[in-house]
Design a protein around this motif. Structure first.
Motif, short mmCIF file in Angstrom:
data_model
loop_
_atom_site.label_atom_id
_atom_site.label_comp_id
_atom_site.label_asym_id
_atom_site.label_seq_id
_atom_site.Cartn_x
_atom_site.Cartn_y
_atom_site.Cartn_z
N THR A 81 36.08 41.88 45.16
CA THR A 81 34.94 41.23 46.17
C THR A 81 35.91 40.06 46.96
O THR A 81 37.00 39.55 46.52
N ASP A 82 35.22 39.67 47.83
CA ASP A 82 36.03 38.56 48.78
C ASP A 82 35.71 37.12 48.19
O ASP A 82 36.11 36.19 48.92
N GLY A 83 34.90 37.23 47.55
CA GLY A 83 34.44 35.72 46.82
C GLY A 83 33.45 34.94 47.44
O GLY A 83 32.96 33.90 47.31
N ALA A 84 32.74 35.68 48.47
CA ALA A 84 31.86 35.09 49.47
C ALA A 84 30.53 34.88 48.48
O ALA A 84 30.37 35.91 47.72
N ALA A 137 48.28 37.96 46.93
CA ALA A 137 47.49 38.48 48.17
C ALA A 137 46.16 38.04 48.01
O ALA A 137 45.36 37.59 49.13
N GLN A 138 45.62 37.75 46.78
CA GLN A 138 44.18 37.25 46.67
C GLN A 138 44.14 35.84 47.22
O GLN A 138 43.05 35.41 47.80
N ALA A 139 45.04 34.84 46.79
CA ALA A 139 44.90 33.61 47.41
C ALA A 139 45.03 33.48 49.12
O ALA A 139 44.72 32.83 49.64
N THR A 140 45.84 34.48 49.51
CA THR A 140 46.05 34.66 50.91
C THR A 140 44.71 35.20 51.83
O THR A 140 44.18 34.56 52.87
N ASP A 189 38.83 38.87 45.47
CA ASP A 189 39.07 38.86 43.99
C ASP A 189 40.04 39.92 43.29
O ASP A 189 39.08 41.09 43.64
N VAL A 190 41.04 39.86 42.94
CA VAL A 190 41.92 40.91 42.35
C VAL A 190 41.15 41.65 41.32
O VAL A 190 40.99 43.07 41.14
N ALA A 191 40.36 40.94 40.54
CA ALA A 191 39.69 41.37 39.20
C ALA A 191 38.36 42.49 39.81
O ALA A 191 38.27 43.58 39.22
N GLU A 246 55.39 44.87 35.97
CA GLU A 246 54.03 44.73 35.87
C GLU A 246 53.77 43.19 36.18
O GLU A 246 52.96 42.90 36.87
N GLN A 247 54.57 42.52 35.66
CA GLN A 247 54.34 40.96 36.04
C GLN A 247 54.92 40.62 37.41
O GLN A 247 53.78 39.77 38.00
N VAL A 248 55.64 41.23 37.96
CA VAL A 248 55.92 41.04 39.52
C VAL A 248 54.61 41.66 40.37
O VAL A 248 54.23 40.97 41.14
N LEU A 249 54.35 42.75 39.81
CA LEU A 249 52.79 43.41 40.51
C LEU A 249 51.79 42.36 40.34
O LEU A 249 51.05 42.20 41.45
N ARG A 250 51.55 42.01 39.14
CA ARG A 250 50.39 40.78 38.97
C ARG A 250 50.52 39.56 39.94
O ARG A 250 49.55 39.27 40.47
N ALA A 251 51.84 39.16 39.93
CA ALA A 251 51.96 38.02 40.92
C ALA A 251 51.64 38.35 42.25
O ALA A 251 51.25 37.49 42.89
N LEU A 252 52.17 39.57 42.69
CA LEU A 252 52.09 39.85 44.11
C LEU A 252 50.66 40.02 44.49
O LEU A 252 50.10 39.54 45.53
#
Length: 149
Positions: A140-143, A128-131, A135-137, A118-124
């Motif tokens: 949205t794309d944060g625009a 991906a969100q940073a890339t 917004d993972v939560a 689960e921690q690995v999945l959260r980190a991935l």
């Protein structure tokens, strides 16, 4: 019938796990320095598989877009387009695409994960969100203007 079965009909054959043969074929292709024939793959895997079995596995991998082939003379040469992890991901996506309630499938998958996975999945997901800026939560794309009031 495999060659070894004809040589010793009393020798028990080992049954491979689901996807094991595909992984072995992909592994052999990844070791090759250039596209190779099915006969080369058969030899690389120890030769205990029938040639037709190797061709069947290669054809299945082709249908999954895990390998590519091109005609050379009267036969084909094969090269990998995915690694073993990529093949597993393709299988997971195909299973997910076959279900009508994707959210329920994903929720069931995530809740069944051991804490380390689960921690690995959260980190991935965070990577991906940073890339890509999503917004993972909330997805949205944060625009500006993407927030709900």
């Amino acid at each position: 019938m495999a060659q070894r079965d004809r040589e010793d009909p009393h020798r028990p054959s080992r049954r491979r796990g689901q996807g094991e043969l595909e992984s072995q074929v992909l592994g052999a292709l990844r070791e090759a320095e250039a596209p190779v024939t099915a006969a080369w793959v058969q030899e690389r895997l120890g030769g205990d598989l029938a040639y037709t079995t190797v061709v069947t596995i290669l054809t299945r991998l082709l249908a999954k877009n895990a390998v590519a082939r091109e005609r050379r003379g009267r036969s084909f040469v094969w090269r990998p387009t995915a690694d073993v992890a990529g093949l597993a991901a393709l299988k997971m996506r195909r299973l997910l695409d076959g279900e009508s309630d994707r959210e329920a499938v994903l929720a069931s998958f995530v809740t069944a994960l051991p804490p380390d996975d689960e921690q690995v999945l959260r980190a991935l997901l965070e990577a991906a969100q940073a890339t890509d800026g999503t917004d993972v939560a909330d997805g949205t794309d944060g625009a500006p203007g993407d927030t709900e009031d």
